[in-house]
Design an enzyme around this catalytic site. Structure first.
Site, PDB file in Angstrom:
ATOM      1  N   ASP A  74      -4.021   8.302  -1.716  1.00 15.72           N
ATOM      2  CA  ASP A  74      -2.863   8.679  -2.551  1.00 15.72           C
ATOM      3  C   ASP A  74      -2.976   8.189  -3.998  1.00 15.72           C
ATOM      4  OD1 ASP A  74      -2.572   6.034  -1.818  1.00 15.72           O
ATOM      5  OD2 ASP A  74      -0.406   6.160  -1.513  1.00 15.72           O
ATOM      6  N   GLU A 110     -10.432  -7.084  -1.523  1.00 13.72           N
ATOM      7  CA  GLU A 110     -11.358  -6.798  -2.626  1.00 13.72           C
ATOM      8  C   GLU A 110     -12.281  -7.997  -2.849  1.00 13.72           C
ATOM      9  OE1 GLU A 110      -8.060  -6.425  -2.686  1.00 13.72           O
ATOM     10  OE2 GLU A 110      -7.594  -4.372  -3.312  1.00 13.72           O
TER      11      GLU A 110
HETATM   12  N1  UDP Z   1      -4.153   3.715   5.740  1.00 13.79           N
HETATM   13  C1  UDP Z   1      -4.631   3.808   7.040  1.00 13.79           C
HETATM   14  N2  UDP Z   1      -3.820   3.387   8.076  1.00 13.79           N
HETATM   15  C2  UDP Z   1      -2.574   2.872   7.864  1.00 13.79           C
HETATM   16  C3  UDP Z   1      -2.103   2.776   6.543  1.00 13.79           C
HETATM   17  C4  UDP Z   1      -2.926   3.191   5.503  1.00 13.79           C
HETATM   18  O1  UDP Z   1      -5.739   4.280   7.259  1.00 13.79           O
HETATM   19  O2  UDP Z   1      -1.897   2.497   8.837  1.00 13.79           O
HETATM   20  C5  UDP Z   1      -4.999   4.188   4.617  1.00 13.79           C
HETATM   21  C6  UDP Z   1      -4.265   5.068   3.616  1.00 13.79           C
HETATM   22  O3  UDP Z   1      -4.336   6.433   3.985  1.00 13.79           O
HETATM   23  C7  UDP Z   1      -4.977   4.771   2.303  1.00 13.79           C
HETATM   24  C8  UDP Z   1      -5.432   3.322   2.491  1.00 13.79           C
HETATM   25  O4  UDP Z   1      -5.433   3.052   3.897  1.00 13.79           O
HETATM   26  O5  UDP Z   1      -6.103   5.596   2.106  1.00 13.79           O
HETATM   27  C9  UDP Z   1      -4.496   2.343   1.785  1.00 13.79           C
HETATM   28  O6  UDP Z   1      -3.191   2.507   2.302  1.00 13.79           O
HETATM   29  P1  UDP Z   1      -1.920   2.750   1.388  1.00 13.79           P
HETATM   30  O7  UDP Z   1      -2.207   3.810   0.377  1.00 13.79           O
HETATM   31  O8  UDP Z   1      -0.739   2.953   2.255  1.00 13.79           O
HETATM   32  O9  UDP Z   1      -1.847   1.312   0.662  1.00 13.79           O
HETATM   33  P2  UDP Z   1      -1.049   0.875  -0.626  1.00 13.79           P
HETATM   34  O10 UDP Z   1      -0.847   2.072  -1.500  1.00 13.79           O
HETATM   35  O11 UDP Z   1       0.237   0.335  -0.114  1.00 13.79           O
HETATM   36  O12 UDP Z   1      -1.922  -0.162  -1.246  1.00 13.79           O
HETATM   37 MN    MN Z   2      -1.869   3.889  -1.683  1.00 15.83          MN
END
Ligand code: UDP
Ligand code: MN
Length: 263
Positions: A128, A213
């Site tokens: 996203d 990271e």
């Molecule tokens: N993701 C996943 N399983 C989960 C939640 C997130 O595979 O239960 C993936 C999500 O699709 C994204 C990445 O892990 O590609 C990071 O997650 P997210 O974007 O929700 O994290 P944030 O934006 O909160 O850092």
């Molecule tokens: Mn995200």
């Protein structure tokens, strides 16, 4: 010579998944020599992602592994998971994508060992985020590990490495500034060959939130060896955008039900 960029993207089923993947994939279609590794957080590969990838014109590898919550085993992790409440910044959530990114790294190592051309660039891309095409041009310049600013993250307009005389001298991060590398996942890329030289390099659930990271970078580099890109880290070429969780009316209340596969 244009090194292959291996983009590693964990993804999971949700209402906006296909919208997010569509936006990302249409950016990726404009990137030369790009190989997309998509890892579903699921027990089985879904038809949605399978068909989506098949219909795309991208070079891709489709993998899956379910995040196993019982693997969140250390006391520290359990405590962090308990913070999963709206009163806390979302960055307190349990780390997501750990098993998925590690599976992609296993695949990548096997792939590179079999390949004649072991060169490439590894970039961890959440599904996203928003990526400028320019960030891909930047990362192809990497010798070992390159870094650049990330917009809208860590409670800041932009989180960035501080550069002095062409070298990274520190960071402007305010969220957990004591992290060894206070950089978002979108703010660095790694020479793929290094993953063969460091076969143990991977993500871990044994570290506190926000340290993924730092966990991977510690195998490859030190702050002073980071290569500042995007005009000495003065340009924002990637944003940690987050898709709002949509709220929809319960399907049972609809006068005209929507067929299940019309997504
Ligand atoms: N993701 C996943 N399983 C989960 C939640 C997130 O595979 O239960 C993936 C999500 O699709 C994204 C990445 O892990 O590609 C990071 O997650 P997210 O974007 O929700 O994290 P944030 O934006 O909160 O850092
Ligand atoms: Mn995200």
């Amino acid at each position: 010579y244009l090194p292959t960029i291996y983009g590693i993207t964990p993804t999971y089923a949700r209402l906006a998944q296909k919208a997010d993947l569509t936006r990302l994939s249409q950016t990726l279609m404009l990137v030369k020599n790009f190989h997309w590794i998509v890892i579903e957080d699921s027990e089985k590969k879904t038809k949605l992602v399978e068909n989506f990838l098949k219909e795309s014109t991208l070079k891709y590898t489709h993998l899956n592994v379910k995040t196993n919550s019982s693997k969140h085993s250390t006391v520290m992790d359990i405590n962090i998971c308990l913070f999963k409440t709206d009163t806390f910044n979302t960055s307190w959530y349990c780390a997501s994508g750990v098993e998925q990114r590690n599976l992609a790294l296993d695949w990548l190592r096997k792939h590179l060992k079999q390949s004649e051309d072991k060169r490439g660039v590894v970039y961890f891309m959440d599904d996203d985020n928003t990526y400028s095409l320019k960030v891909f041009d930047e990362m192809r310049k990497i010798n070992k590990v390159g870094v650049w600013p990330v917009g809208i993250v860590g409670g800041m307009r932009v989180e960035m490495p501080l550069v002095k005389d062409g070298k990274v001298s520190g960071y402007n991060a305010v969220w957990k500034p004591f992290r060894p590398f206070p950089i978002d996942m979108a703010g660095f890329a790694i020479n793929a060959t290094l993953f063969l030289e460091h076969p143990n390099a991977m993500f871990s659930r044994k570290v506190q939130s926000g340290f993924q990271e730092s966990e991977i970078l510690k195998y490859f580099t030190k702050t002073e060896d980071l290569e500042p890109l995007a005009e000495n880290c003065t340009k924002v070429l990637v944003w940690h955008t987050r898709t709002q969780k949509p709220s929809i009316i319960s399907p049972s209340k609809l006068k005209h039900p929507i067929p299940p596969d019309s997504h």
